[in-house]
Design an enzyme around this catalytic site. Structure first.
Site, PDB file in Angstrom:
ATOM      1  N   CYS A  49       0.726  -1.314  -0.062  1.00  0.00           N
ATOM      2  CA  CYS A  49       0.002  -0.201   0.083  1.00  0.00           C
ATOM      3  C   CYS A  49       0.899   1.081  -0.007  1.00  0.00           C
ATOM      4  O   CYS A  49       1.804   1.355   0.852  1.00  0.00           O
ATOM      5  CB  CYS A  49      -1.021   0.128   1.185  1.00  0.00           C
ATOM      6  N   CYS A  52       0.440   3.352   3.473  1.00  0.00           N
ATOM      7  CA  CYS A  52       1.021   2.897   4.755  1.00  0.00           C
ATOM      8  C   CYS A  52       2.363   3.435   5.279  1.00  0.00           C
ATOM      9  O   CYS A  52       3.276   3.850   4.472  1.00  0.00           O
ATOM     10  CB  CYS A  52       1.007   1.483   4.785  1.00  0.00           C
ATOM     11  N   HIS A 112      -4.049   0.602   8.208  1.00  0.00           N
ATOM     12  CA  HIS A 112      -4.556   0.102   6.713  1.00  0.00           C
ATOM     13  C   HIS A 112      -6.137  -0.471   6.918  1.00  0.00           C
ATOM     14  O   HIS A 112      -6.697  -0.366   5.847  1.00  0.00           O
ATOM     15  CB  HIS A 112      -3.715  -0.851   6.037  1.00  0.00           C
ATOM     16  N   ASN A 152     -13.368   9.733  -1.303  1.00  0.00           N
ATOM     17  CA  ASN A 152     -13.983   8.738  -1.934  1.00  0.00           C
ATOM     18  C   ASN A 152     -14.036   7.389  -1.251  1.00  0.00           C
ATOM     19  O   ASN A 152     -12.757   7.091  -0.863  1.00  0.00           O
ATOM     20  CB  ASN A 152     -13.619   8.547  -3.230  1.00  0.00           C
ATOM     21  N   SER A 160      -8.940   3.727  -5.268  1.00  0.00           N
ATOM     22  CA  SER A 160      -8.132   2.741  -5.751  1.00  0.00           C
ATOM     23  C   SER A 160      -7.350   1.800  -4.568  1.00  0.00           C
ATOM     24  O   SER A 160      -6.813   1.039  -4.848  1.00  0.00           O
ATOM     25  CB  SER A 160      -7.014   3.249  -6.812  1.00  0.00           C
ATOM     26  N   HIS A 163      -6.936   2.077   1.948  1.00  0.00           N
ATOM     27  CA  HIS A 163      -6.412   2.804   3.157  1.00  0.00           C
ATOM     28  C   HIS A 163      -7.247   4.021   3.347  1.00  0.00           C
ATOM     29  O   HIS A 163      -7.383   4.748   2.547  1.00  0.00           O
ATOM     30  CB  HIS A 163      -4.712   3.048   3.019  1.00  0.00           C
ATOM     31  N   HIS A 165      -8.355   7.410   3.598  1.00  0.00           N
ATOM     32  CA  HIS A 165      -7.763   8.662   3.237  1.00  0.00           C
ATOM     33  C   HIS A 165      -8.798   9.479   2.534  1.00  0.00           C
ATOM     34  O   HIS A 165     -10.058   9.035   1.982  1.00  0.00           O
ATOM     35  CB  HIS A 165      -6.492   8.483   2.410  1.00  0.00           C
ATOM     36  N   GLN A 167      -9.012  13.471   0.161  1.00  0.00           N
ATOM     37  CA  GLN A 167      -8.356  14.434  -0.817  1.00  0.00           C
ATOM     38  C   GLN A 167      -8.408  15.833  -0.552  1.00  0.00           C
ATOM     39  O   GLN A 167      -9.799  16.318  -0.137  1.00  0.00           O
ATOM     40  CB  GLN A 167      -8.337  13.909  -2.477  1.00  0.00           C
TER      41      GLN A 167
HETATM   42 ZN   LIG Z   1      -2.304   1.242   3.938  1.00  0.00          ZN
END
Ligand SMILES: [Zn+2]
Ligand SMILES: [Zn+2]
Ligand SMILES: [Zn+2]
Length: 348
Positions: A49, A52, A112, A152, A160, A163, A165, A167
């Site tokens: 990833c 990570c 993760h 998203n 995609s 993990h 996250h 933006q």
């Molecule tokens: Zn990750």
């Protein structure tokens, strides 16, 4: 006319758009699929990833061994800070303008396998703090007129990497949707002498039928004009133009409201509920913007189960958006769900 029985259209005063509501169609028989709860577990750390801690990103840089949140400039950004000026165009049919900006990525957690509904209030408050500092720093730049913060969630939304996250895309110009909301809120303030969303929230609280949950500082509801089946708005009770106006209590209450909504969403179809979520707030173009009341939109695509989603096709691409279940029915469904995550319930 009963809103729950007959076709009608509803107006969105934030954007000036309409949505067609066809509640009589929900009486059609539905051979739905019953799906098993999604219990697939991700590892706490994934060496493949790029988000990570310690791992190498596609651009060749290594992430630090971060222990809380982590922000970096996107290695494959859709926007760049320096854009060469275009030749002046005097063609009214083939119009283009240079657009500059910054794209940032925010990791919510080093883990993760986590996501907002499975994080603690303290951890999510750190995400809120980071959104605020990014909004402040980017918004202070003369070349940034709007800071769009969003997340998203889920591969069905084109995300995609699982993990946790989000933006930030910050641009010189104000994008179309916040631009429309700026004009509609300003016109409302001018005409009524009162903030559109302060008035709207008061009305919703007095009716109660579209409210999902509330705490001391925030209210979560299905807006009257919702387009997506389980679309939600999260609004502060206090009139604030941007997230940087929140005090400490409000930041923690925001985190709490996001977690509670996220758990209900995951419980709805017993899956990690996909959505696009984002914050709308005042532009950072130097204006005062007393008309702005910041809020979050959640746009989830799922309709009837973890795999049956709504598509915006046909009439919706050519005419206007349409929905079958009403905002009131969606709110009632979300209101009845537990605030204990389905994955925690079975361990208990
Ligand atoms: Zn990750
Ligand atoms: Zn307001
Ligand atoms: Zn909005």
């Amino acid at each position: 006319m009963s809103f729950n029985d007959h076709p009608h259209r509803r107006f969105n005063p934030l954007t000036g758009e309409w949505v067609l509501v066809s509640p009589h169609r929900t009486k059609r028989p539905w051979q739905g699929q019953q799906e098993e709860p999604d219990r697939s577990a991700r590892p706490r750390y994934d060496k493949g990833c790029y988000l990570c801690p310690g791992n190498e990103r596609a651009g060749g840089e290594h992430n630090p061994e971060y222990t809380g949140t982590f922000v970096f400039t996107n290695d494959f950004a859709a926007l760049l800070p320096e854009v060469p000026g275009l030749e002046p165009q005097d063609d009214d049919l083939l119009r283009a303008e240079p657009e500059s900006g910054v794209c940032r990525v925010i990791c919510f957690s080093p883990r993760h396998d986590l996501s907002i509904p499975r994080m603690t209030r303290e951890q999510v408050t750190r995400v809120v703090d980071l959104w605020i500092s990014e909004f402040r720093d980017l918004g202070a730049r003369r070349d940034i007129g709007y800071v769009q913060i969003f997340e998203n969630r889920g591969s069905v939304m084109g995300c995609s990497n699982p993990h946790p996250h989000g933006q930030i895309w910050a641009t010189k110009s104000v994008p179309m949707i916040p631009g429309a909301e700026t004009r509609c809120q300003a016109a409302h303030l001018e005409e009524k002498g009162e903030c559109l969303l302060c008035r709207y929230l008061k009305r919703e609280l007095s009716l109660g039928e579209r409210i999902i949950l509330e705490n001391e500082s925030f209210v979560v509801l299905v807006p009257f004009w919702a387009v997506w089946p389980y679309e939600v708005m999260l609004l502060p009770r206090r009139h604030m133009a941007s997230i940087e106006e929140m005090d400490e209590r409000e930041r923690a209450d925001l985190a709490e409201a996001m977690i509670r909504l996220g758990i209900r969403y995951d419980n709805l179809f017993q899956t990690s509920f996909p959505y696009s979520m984002g914050i709308h707030q005042r532009p950072t173009d130097g204006g005062d913007h007393p008309e702005w009341h910041f809020h979050f939109h959640y746009y989830p695509p799922l309709l009837r189960s973890a795999s049956v989603r709504k598509f915006m096709v046909g009439y919706e691409m050519l005419g206007m958006p349409q929905r079958d279940i009403t905002a009131e029915q969606a709110a009632a469904t979300l209101r009845e769900l537990s605030e204990i995550h389905y994955l925690d319930r079975e361990q208990a």
